[in-house]
Design a protein around this motif. Structure first.
Motif, PDB file in Angstrom:
ATOM      1  N   ALA A  96     -52.591  -3.057  36.711  1.00 46.07           N
ATOM      2  CA  ALA A  96     -51.610  -3.995  36.176  1.00 46.07           C
ATOM      3  C   ALA A  96     -51.727  -4.133  34.664  1.00 46.07           C
ATOM      4  CB  ALA A  96     -51.784  -5.356  36.833  1.00 46.07           C
ATOM      5  N   TYR A  97     -52.833  -3.745  34.097  1.00 48.17           N
ATOM      6  CA  TYR A  97     -53.042  -3.902  32.663  1.00 48.17           C
ATOM      7  C   TYR A  97     -52.785  -2.615  31.880  1.00 48.17           C
ATOM      8  CZ  TYR A  97     -55.164  -8.217  34.188  1.00 48.17           C
ATOM      9  OH  TYR A  97     -55.379  -9.433  34.765  1.00 48.17           O
ATOM     10  N   ALA A  98     -52.197  -1.629  32.511  1.00 54.72           N
ATOM     11  CA  ALA A  98     -51.990  -0.330  31.867  1.00 54.72           C
ATOM     12  C   ALA A  98     -51.166  -0.454  30.582  1.00 54.72           C
ATOM     13  CB  ALA A  98     -51.318   0.644  32.824  1.00 54.72           C
ATOM     14  N   GLN A  99     -50.145  -1.261  30.596  1.00 54.94           N
ATOM     15  CA  GLN A  99     -49.309  -1.413  29.405  1.00 54.94           C
ATOM     16  C   GLN A  99     -50.107  -2.036  28.258  1.00 54.94           C
ATOM     17  OE1 GLN A  99     -45.816  -3.804  29.942  1.00 54.94           O
ATOM     18  NE2 GLN A  99     -44.910  -3.129  28.019  1.00 54.94           N
ATOM     19  N   VAL A 100     -50.926  -3.016  28.562  1.00 58.37           N
ATOM     20  CA  VAL A 100     -51.756  -3.647  27.543  1.00 58.37           C
ATOM     21  C   VAL A 100     -52.755  -2.640  26.973  1.00 58.37           C
ATOM     22  CG1 VAL A 100     -53.468  -5.458  27.103  1.00 58.37           C
ATOM     23  CG2 VAL A 100     -51.476  -5.928  28.541  1.00 58.37           C
ATOM     24  N   GLU A 101     -53.355  -1.859  27.855  1.00 58.02           N
ATOM     25  CA  GLU A 101     -54.316  -0.853  27.414  1.00 58.02           C
ATOM     26  C   GLU A 101     -53.640   0.198  26.543  1.00 58.02           C
ATOM     27  OE1 GLU A 101     -56.151   0.660  30.937  1.00 58.02           O
ATOM     28  OE2 GLU A 101     -57.190  -1.208  31.344  1.00 58.02           O
ATOM     29  N   GLU A 102     -52.450   0.628  26.959  1.00 57.24           N
ATOM     30  CA  GLU A 102     -51.721   1.628  26.178  1.00 57.24           C
ATOM     31  C   GLU A 102     -51.370   1.085  24.796  1.00 57.24           C
ATOM     32  OE1 GLU A 102     -47.516   3.748  26.720  1.00 57.24           O
ATOM     33  OE2 GLU A 102     -48.989   4.254  28.288  1.00 57.24           O
ATOM     34  N   ARG A 103     -50.970  -0.161  24.744  1.00 54.56           N
ATOM     35  CA  ARG A 103     -50.668  -0.783  23.458  1.00 54.56           C
ATOM     36  C   ARG A 103     -51.919  -0.828  22.584  1.00 54.56           C
ATOM     37  NH1 ARG A 103     -48.546  -6.149  24.506  1.00 54.56           N
ATOM     38  NH2 ARG A 103     -46.713  -5.011  25.157  1.00 54.56           N
ATOM     39  N   GLN A 104     -53.057  -1.142  23.195  1.00 58.34           N
ATOM     40  CA  GLN A 104     -54.308  -1.189  22.434  1.00 58.34           C
ATOM     41  C   GLN A 104     -54.675   0.200  21.909  1.00 58.34           C
ATOM     42  OE1 GLN A 104     -55.697  -4.106  21.647  1.00 58.34           O
ATOM     43  NE2 GLN A 104     -56.965  -2.932  20.271  1.00 58.34           N
ATOM     44  N   LEU A 105     -54.457   1.235  22.726  1.00 55.97           N
ATOM     45  CA  LEU A 105     -54.713   2.602  22.272  1.00 55.97           C
ATOM     46  C   LEU A 105     -53.804   2.962  21.105  1.00 55.97           C
ATOM     47  CD1 LEU A 105     -55.155   4.430  25.697  1.00 55.97           C
ATOM     48  CD2 LEU A 105     -56.932   3.945  23.993  1.00 55.97           C
ATOM     49  N   LEU A 106     -52.551   2.544  21.191  1.00 52.47           N
ATOM     50  CA  LEU A 106     -51.616   2.801  20.100  1.00 52.47           C
ATOM     51  C   LEU A 106     -52.069   2.109  18.822  1.00 52.47           C
ATOM     52  CD1 LEU A 106     -48.969   3.893  18.929  1.00 52.47           C
ATOM     53  CD2 LEU A 106     -47.823   1.884  19.867  1.00 52.47           C
ATOM     54  N   LEU A 107     -52.497   0.859  18.934  1.00 54.67           N
ATOM     55  CA  LEU A 107     -52.975   0.137  17.755  1.00 54.67           C
ATOM     56  C   LEU A 107     -54.224   0.793  17.174  1.00 54.67           C
ATOM     57  CD1 LEU A 107     -52.414  -3.543  18.896  1.00 54.67           C
ATOM     58  CD2 LEU A 107     -51.109  -2.258  17.198  1.00 54.67           C
ATOM     59  N   THR A 108     -55.098   1.276  18.042  1.00 53.65           N
ATOM     60  CA  THR A 108     -56.303   1.967  17.580  1.00 53.65           C
ATOM     61  C   THR A 108     -55.930   3.260  16.856  1.00 53.65           C
ATOM     62  OG1 THR A 108     -57.573   1.032  19.400  1.00 53.65           O
ATOM     63  CG2 THR A 108     -58.494   2.976  18.315  1.00 53.65           C
ATOM     64  N   ALA A 109     -54.992   4.014  17.423  1.00 50.38           N
ATOM     65  CA  ALA A 109     -54.539   5.246  16.786  1.00 50.38           C
ATOM     66  C   ALA A 109     -53.859   4.940  15.457  1.00 50.38           C
ATOM     67  CB  ALA A 109     -53.579   6.002  17.713  1.00 50.38           C
ATOM     68  N   LEU A 110     -53.111   3.868  15.415  1.00 49.44           N
ATOM     69  CA  LEU A 110     -52.442   3.450  14.180  1.00 49.44           C
ATOM     70  C   LEU A 110     -53.464   3.136  13.099  1.00 49.44           C
ATOM     71  CD1 LEU A 110     -49.580   2.829  13.092  1.00 49.44           C
ATOM     72  CD2 LEU A 110     -49.900   0.486  13.878  1.00 49.44           C
ATOM     73  N   ARG A 111     -54.585   2.510  13.478  1.00 48.94           N
ATOM     74  CA  ARG A 111     -55.647   2.173  12.513  1.00 48.94           C
ATOM     75  C   ARG A 111     -56.282   3.419  11.883  1.00 48.94           C
ATOM     76  NH1 ARG A 111     -53.726  -1.298  12.967  1.00 48.94           N
ATOM     77  NH2 ARG A 111     -53.880  -2.967  14.404  1.00 48.94           N
ATOM     78  N   ARG A 112     -56.261   4.533  12.611  1.00 49.67           N
ATOM     79  CA  ARG A 112     -56.899   5.743  12.097  1.00 49.67           C
ATOM     80  C   ARG A 112     -56.020   6.473  11.081  1.00 49.67           C
ATOM     81  NH1 ARG A 112     -59.063   6.209  17.571  1.00 49.67           N
ATOM     82  NH2 ARG A 112     -57.263   7.453  18.188  1.00 49.67           N
ATOM     83  N   LEU A 113     -54.769   6.079  10.960  1.00 48.39           N
ATOM     84  CA  LEU A 113     -53.879   6.715   9.988  1.00 48.39           C
ATOM     85  C   LEU A 113     -54.202   6.228   8.584  1.00 48.39           C
ATOM     86  CD1 LEU A 113     -50.483   6.380  11.897  1.00 48.39           C
ATOM     87  CD2 LEU A 113     -51.902   8.421  11.683  1.00 48.39           C
ATOM     88  N   PRO A 114     -53.846   7.013   7.578  1.00 53.28           N
ATOM     89  CA  PRO A 114     -54.029   6.536   6.205  1.00 53.28           C
ATOM     90  C   PRO A 114     -53.239   5.241   5.982  1.00 53.28           C
ATOM     91  CG  PRO A 114     -53.478   8.872   6.240  1.00 53.28           C
ATOM     92  CD  PRO A 114     -53.314   8.370   7.639  1.00 53.28           C
ATOM     93  N   PRO A 115     -53.727   4.383   5.105  1.00 53.94           N
ATOM     94  CA  PRO A 115     -53.097   3.067   4.925  1.00 53.94           C
ATOM     95  C   PRO A 115     -51.596   3.112   4.610  1.00 53.94           C
ATOM     96  CG  PRO A 115     -55.165   3.154   3.742  1.00 53.94           C
ATOM     97  CD  PRO A 115     -54.922   4.529   4.277  1.00 53.94           C
ATOM     98  N   ARG A 116     -51.153   4.007   3.738  1.00 54.80           N
ATOM     99  CA  ARG A 116     -49.723   4.067   3.401  1.00 54.80           C
ATOM    100  C   ARG A 116     -48.898   4.514   4.609  1.00 54.80           C
ATOM    101  NH1 ARG A 116     -47.804   1.578  -1.118  1.00 54.80           N
ATOM    102  NH2 ARG A 116     -46.273   3.154  -1.618  1.00 54.80           N
ATOM    103  N   THR A 117     -49.390   5.494   5.345  1.00 55.94           N
ATOM    104  CA  THR A 117     -48.681   5.964   6.541  1.00 55.94           C
ATOM    105  C   THR A 117     -48.626   4.845   7.567  1.00 55.94           C
ATOM    106  OG1 THR A 117     -49.493   8.202   6.117  1.00 55.94           O
ATOM    107  CG2 THR A 117     -48.655   7.741   8.327  1.00 55.94           C
ATOM    108  N   GLN A 118     -49.711   4.151   7.735  1.00 53.08           N
ATOM    109  CA  GLN A 118     -49.759   3.023   8.653  1.00 53.08           C
ATOM    110  C   GLN A 118     -48.735   1.964   8.242  1.00 53.08           C
ATOM    111  OE1 GLN A 118     -53.655   1.329   8.905  1.00 53.08           O
ATOM    112  NE2 GLN A 118     -52.971  -0.451  10.015  1.00 53.08           N
TER     113      GLN A 118
END
Length: 176
Positions: A96-118
């Motif tokens: 039931a928490y798959a969507q929340v987990e996926e969103r968290q993975l997306l946010l984590t991946a977003l954090r790894r991008l360079p600041p301007r790209t983010q």
């Protein structure tokens, strides 16, 4: 305009925009407490120049630009320590928490991008700003926004690409 009227306008601006600014700050920082600090810092900078901001620029643009610049500056100063996950920690189970987990993975991946790209991805796709508005907030060209967005999305697609299927061991053909 009197100082009292300026302060009242600023107070109303903060009331109307707080939720959106906090969401943007969270997407830029990944932490609610840090996001609140970022919004407060950007609003403080904006309040000091409120009269000029109203005359020259849209306040939303000025505050977002201050948030992006401050977040980039904080990120340069405070390099976060990355804690590697165990393979058991990263295994996702459909529940039931798959969507929340996926969103968290997306946010984590977003954090790894360079600041301007983010910043470009947050403003374009989370804040739903146009390319021109994003360029105005970041103080760059529309072409730069397009290329940053393209590169950022390409990196996120690689992160979220499904793994390549592997053929079962018993069904592999032997070379002739």
């Amino acid at each position: 305009m009197s100082r009292y009227e300026d302060d009242e306008q600023f107070r109303l601006f903060v009331q109307r925009q707080w939720g959106r600014l906090l969401r943007t700050a969270y997407l830029l920082t990944g932490d609610r407490g840090t996001a609140e600090d970022l919004v407060q810092s950007a609003l403080e900078k904006t309040h000091r120049r409120w009269g000029r901001v109203l005359r020259r620029d849209a306040p939303e643009v000025y505050v977002r630009r201050a948030m992006v610049n401050t977040a980039i500056s904080w990120r340069r100063r405070r390099r976060p320590l990355e804690v590697p996950l165990l393979t058991s920690d990263s295994a996702s189970m459909p529940d039931a928490y798959a969507q929340v987990e996926e969103r968290q993975l997306l946010l984590t991946a977003l954090r790894r991008l360079p600041p301007r790209t983010q910043a470009v991805l947050v403003l374009r796709y989370f804040e739903d700003l146009s390319e021109a508005d994003t360029a105005r907030v970041l103080g760059c060209s529309v072409g730069s926004v397009k290329s940053q967005a393209s590169r950022g999305l390409a990196r996120l697609r690689v992160e979220f690409a499904p793994p390549a299927p592997q053929s079962p061991v018993g069904l592999q053909e032997e070379p002739a």
